[in-house]
Motif scaffolding. Structure first.
Motif, PDB file in Angstrom:
ATOM      1  N   ARG A 180      -9.955  -0.304   2.439  1.00 25.92           N
ATOM      2  CA  ARG A 180     -10.287  -1.736   2.450  1.00 25.92           C
ATOM      3  C   ARG A 180      -9.250  -2.462   3.307  1.00 25.92           C
ATOM      4  N   MET A 237     -13.044   3.585  -8.096  1.00 28.14           N
ATOM      5  CA  MET A 237     -13.109   2.137  -8.279  1.00 28.14           C
ATOM      6  C   MET A 237     -14.276   1.542  -7.497  1.00 28.14           C
ATOM      7  N   ALA A 250     -15.188  -1.998  -6.694  1.00 25.61           N
ATOM      8  CA  ALA A 250     -14.645  -3.355  -6.844  1.00 25.61           C
ATOM      9  C   ALA A 250     -15.619  -4.373  -6.267  1.00 25.61           C
ATOM     10  N   TYR A 264      -9.057  -7.066  -6.890  1.00 32.11           N
ATOM     11  CA  TYR A 264      -8.690  -5.968  -7.788  1.00 32.11           C
ATOM     12  C   TYR A 264      -9.412  -6.181  -9.116  1.00 32.11           C
ATOM     13  N   ILE A 265      -9.748  -5.043  -9.733  1.00 30.18           N
ATOM     14  CA  ILE A 265     -10.521  -5.124 -10.969  1.00 30.18           C
ATOM     15  C   ILE A 265      -9.602  -5.505 -12.136  1.00 30.18           C
ATOM     16  N   GLY A 312      -5.237  -0.807 -11.714  1.00 30.95           N
ATOM     17  CA  GLY A 312      -4.388  -0.940 -10.524  1.00 30.95           C
ATOM     18  C   GLY A 312      -5.039  -0.262  -9.338  1.00 30.95           C
ATOM     19  N   ASP A 313      -4.218   0.188  -8.391  1.00 31.17           N
ATOM     20  CA  ASP A 313      -4.742   0.833  -7.185  1.00 31.17           C
ATOM     21  C   ASP A 313      -4.901   2.333  -7.465  1.00 31.17           C
ATOM     22  N   ALA A 314      -6.160   2.769  -7.554  1.00 32.54           N
ATOM     23  CA  ALA A 314      -6.424   4.146  -7.977  1.00 32.54           C
ATOM     24  C   ALA A 314      -5.765   5.151  -7.041  1.00 32.54           C
TER      25      ALA A 314
HETATM   26  N1  URA Z   1      -9.400  -0.412  -5.529  1.00 30.25           N
HETATM   27  C1  URA Z   1      -8.546   0.017  -6.488  1.00 30.25           C
HETATM   28  O1  URA Z   1      -7.940   1.077  -6.359  1.00 30.25           O
HETATM   29  N2  URA Z   1      -8.358  -0.768  -7.557  1.00 30.25           N
HETATM   30  C2  URA Z   1      -9.004  -1.944  -7.740  1.00 30.25           C
HETATM   31  O2  URA Z   1      -8.780  -2.602  -8.754  1.00 30.25           O
HETATM   32  C3  URA Z   1      -9.885  -2.361  -6.745  1.00 30.25           C
HETATM   33  C4  URA Z   1     -10.081  -1.574  -5.648  1.00 30.25           C
END
Ligand code: URA
Ligand code: PRP
Length: 686
Positions: free
Chosen positions: A580, A610, A612, A670-671, A676-678
């Motif tokens: 992204r 994720m 999102a 972000y969700i 967090g960031d997977a």
């Molecule tokens: N990608 C992620 O890794 N986490 C999110 O919350 C949203 C996009």
């Protein structure tokens, strides 16, 4: 012990239909009775104290708990090891109904609650249970539970004997204090079974102190017979039903039903079964409803599932319905032991005050826990309005009467708060303003989508925000499947916890994906094959593994692959590389695409933990379709409602399987609450 218990749920000592050997069976049943005893006898005692007269009796209450448990077992076809008892939620409403309409008001009210349960059970059977989440979200349930506890606060103070304006009886205060201290110490220090019964231990300890100080009169015990038939009440015989007043208790069913779902979810997690699915919420609600109706019919309090008994199952690892059923029979027998119930009735007020001092606050704090655990967002004005209106109406002594005399209907306190809470939550529109949030984690870690150090949102602060598409809306989408399983919720808890390290995170992602793969392949077609078991020949099913391809979206999707290849090791694997672009509105940028050459003949399971905004998923599905793929399933661990809407609108033919549907996206897409960031969490790159 059944084979199922050994293989599927090794942690259970006895599964649902196992019979323990007799001495152990009896001991376990007695343990159940002990666990429910303190709380169950408190309900009639406290209702009577509130009403200032005898409304409920301990013997009838015990008999009703026992009968209720047996009814529940029949309704659930012995499919859930639950012991029923009376909920504290009914203390104030039953006392109030009695004050307004005598026994007719109180007992008809309890029967009406039972009927409401039965009606809801029927609706759940016909249309499912999703609508319940909408009608009863945490923001309604939390304040209701708080009102139940706080609404009783003044009666605890009165029982101790320290209400302002009263002459203090120091002996009583000492007894209350001793009861309080013993209960609190058991709560904090005890281990094992004792930890489950702090109120019972507190009552016994306080009672001994009261006896030593000469505050207990044993005359009723001496006068009572060893056996005596409880004083049952019957409509039309011992009282005239009063529907008008009865309806004022009815809204309390809202809270106890939510408690019911919570208890069954927790119990299901303990025994490794989805009880809301089997025997099913319709059957468990029917069990509680019929049990409550019968209790009202006999002059007892409402019967509902019981947190304490869930804990007993967790502690003993015994889920045998034979044990809960026997506990029910023991409770009935106890109700007929005259000397015993007379002894219980000699418990003096200060003992009850000492317990109530903790108990009522405990209930209120549980309401608070519901809000915290569900991360109710109080940055949303709508949530503030719902909760605060309920608290003021519930605790402020509000009462609304419709009609006059015998045909009047009064909604007061808790009932009014429950109705207003449900209505406000359903009909108050969501605000349009963006919300500045979120949790500390994101504030600390800007790159994971939180606010800047100064608390400002980094972008889009004054952009117009659409009316949110909620998690409830997403759950209604036809091609979206949320796992909705207690064990998945439990595993996601590990993933969500920011303290979970990379190794465990990776392992749990794979574990969750195994289960999700099973769910996504529920419609898998099998080829018929003949095999020979050590006993005989048989025709059975075999999956054609060559029909499948897994395609992870890089990077994070790779973390899911191990779980899927455990299920179908021979599936072919493709890769789509995407990230992204934060500088370009989080639009996905494709940097790699390589898939098996015969992909168009395969069912593709597209993987990304994720979902999102949905941008990556939409683009990846587009690319696969361009390659001629006709059958695609999308698997993600967590999805945002906004993204689900986007993907299902763009690709309505692609089913989406997700571990959980979360609340919303934050300003950085972000969700929330999310994990967090997977990618960073899987690879430890943060
Ligand atoms: N990608 C992620 O890794 N986490 C999110 O919350 C949203 C996009
Ligand atoms: C994350 C995630 C998805 C994407 C989801 O990847 O793994 O691929 O974001 O967001 P969307 O639904 O808004 O498109 P990211 O871009 O962080 O790349 P990574 O996997 O390399 O970490």
């Amino acid at each position: 012990m059944s084979e199922k218990a050994t293989t599927q749920n090794a942690a259970l000592k006895y599964d649902l239909h196992d019979k323990p050997p007799v001495p152990q069976w009896i001991v376990l049943a007695i343990q159940h009775v002990f666990a429910m005893f303190g709380a169950t006898i408190l309900v009639p005692i406290l209702v009577n104290a509130q009403a200032g007269e005898e409304v409920l009796t301990i013997p009838v209450t015990l008999v009703c708990a026992g009968i209720g448990t047996l009814i529940y077992i029949v309704c659930t076809k012995a499919g859930s090891p639950v012991f029923l008892g009376s909920s504290f939620a009914f203390i104030a409403p039953v006392a109030a109904a009695y004050t307004r309409g005598g026994k007719g008001g109180a007992f008809t009210g309890i029967m009406v609650v039972g009927i409401i349960y039965i009606i809801v059970a029927l609706i759940v059977k016909l249309v499912g249970k999703r609508w319940i989440d909408r009608v009863l979200p945490p923001v309604v349930i939390g304040p209701m539970i708080m009102i139940i506890g706080l609404g009783l606060a003044s009666s605890a103070v009165g029982q101790i004997g320290i209400a302002s304006g009263t002459d203090i009886n120091w002996k009583g205060v000492i007894v209350a204090l001793a009861t309080f201290v013993i209960t609190a110490l058991v709560m904090v220090l005890a281990k094992g079974f004792l930890k489950i019964i702090p109120f019972l231990i507190g009552i016994i300890g306080g009672y001994i102190v009261a006896v030593l100080l000469g505050l207990v009169d044993f005359t009723p015990v001496l006068e009572a017979g060893f056996f005596s038939v409880p004083h049952f009440q019957f409509p039309g015989v011992t009282y005239t039903p009063n529907l008008g007043v009865a309806l004022t208790i009815a809204p309390i069913a809202i809270v106890t039903m939510a408690e019911h779902i919570g208890d069954h979810t927790a119990l299901g997690a303990i025994i490794g079964k989805d009880l809301l699915h089997k025997p099913g919420l319709d059957r468990t609600l029917l069990g509680d409803g019929l049990a409550t109706f019968v209790a009202g019919l006999l002059g007892g309090p409402a019967n509902t599932t019981y947190g304490e008994n869930t804990s007993v199952v967790g502690m003993t690892r015994v889920a045998s319905v034979w044990v809960t059923g026997t506990a029910g029979i023991f409770a009935i027998i106890l109700g007929f032991l005259g000397k015993f119930t007379a002894l219980v009735q000699t418990i003096p007020n200060p003992v009850l005050g000492g317990v109530s001092l903790l108990l009522y606050g405990f209930i209120a704090v549980n309401g608070l826990k519901v809000l915290i655990q569900n991360q109710t967002n109080f940055n949303k004005n709508k949530n503030i309005i719902v909760a605060s209106t309920m608290l003021v109406l519930g605790l402020g002594g509000a009462a609304l009467t419709f009609g006059t005399g015998n045909v009047s209907l009064t909604f007061s306190g808790m009932s009014l708060a429950a109705i207003v809470g449900v209505v406000l939550n359903l009909f108050l529109p969501e605000e349009r303003e963006p919300i500045i949030e979120e949790i500390g984690y994101e504030e600390e870690e800007d790159a994971q989508g939180g606010a800047d150090d100064d608390g400002d949102s980094a972008e889009g602060g004054d952009e117009e925000v659409e009316i949110p598409f909620t998690a409830g809306d997403a759950r209604d989408l036809p091609n979206v499947f949320e796992m909705n399983h207690p064990i998945i919720t439990h595993k996601l808890r590990v993933l969500r916890d920011k303290k979970t390290g990379t190794k465990e995170f990776r392992e749990v992602v794979e574990e969750v994906c195994v289960y999700m793969c099973y769910r996504a392949l529920e419609d898998a077609e099998l080829n018929e094959v003949e095999i020979e078991t050590p006993i005989t020949k048989m025709v059975t099913g075999e999956l054609d593994e060559n029909r499948y391809a897994f395609v992870p979206i890089l990077r994070a999707g790779m973390g899911m692959l191990g779980g899927l290849t455990q299920v179908i090791p021979n599936a072919k694997i493709g890769h789509i590389g995407m990230y992204r672009d934060e500088k370009n509105g989080n639009k996905p940028v494709n940097y790699f695409f390589k898939v098996p050459s015969d992909i168009e003949h395969r069912t593709v399971i597209l993987l990304d933990p994720m979902l999102a905004t949905g941008g990556s998923a939409v683009d990846a599905i587009d690319m696969l379709k361009e390659k001629g793929v006709k059958s695609i399933k999308f698997l993600c661990v967590i999805a945002a409602p906004e993204g689900l809407k986007v993907v299902t609108e763009a690709h309505p033919d692609v089913p989406i399987y997700c571990g959980a549907i979360d609340d919303h996206l934050n300003e950085k897409a972000y969700i929330v609450p999310g994990l967090g960031d997977a990618g960073d969490r899987i690879y430890g790159t943060k």
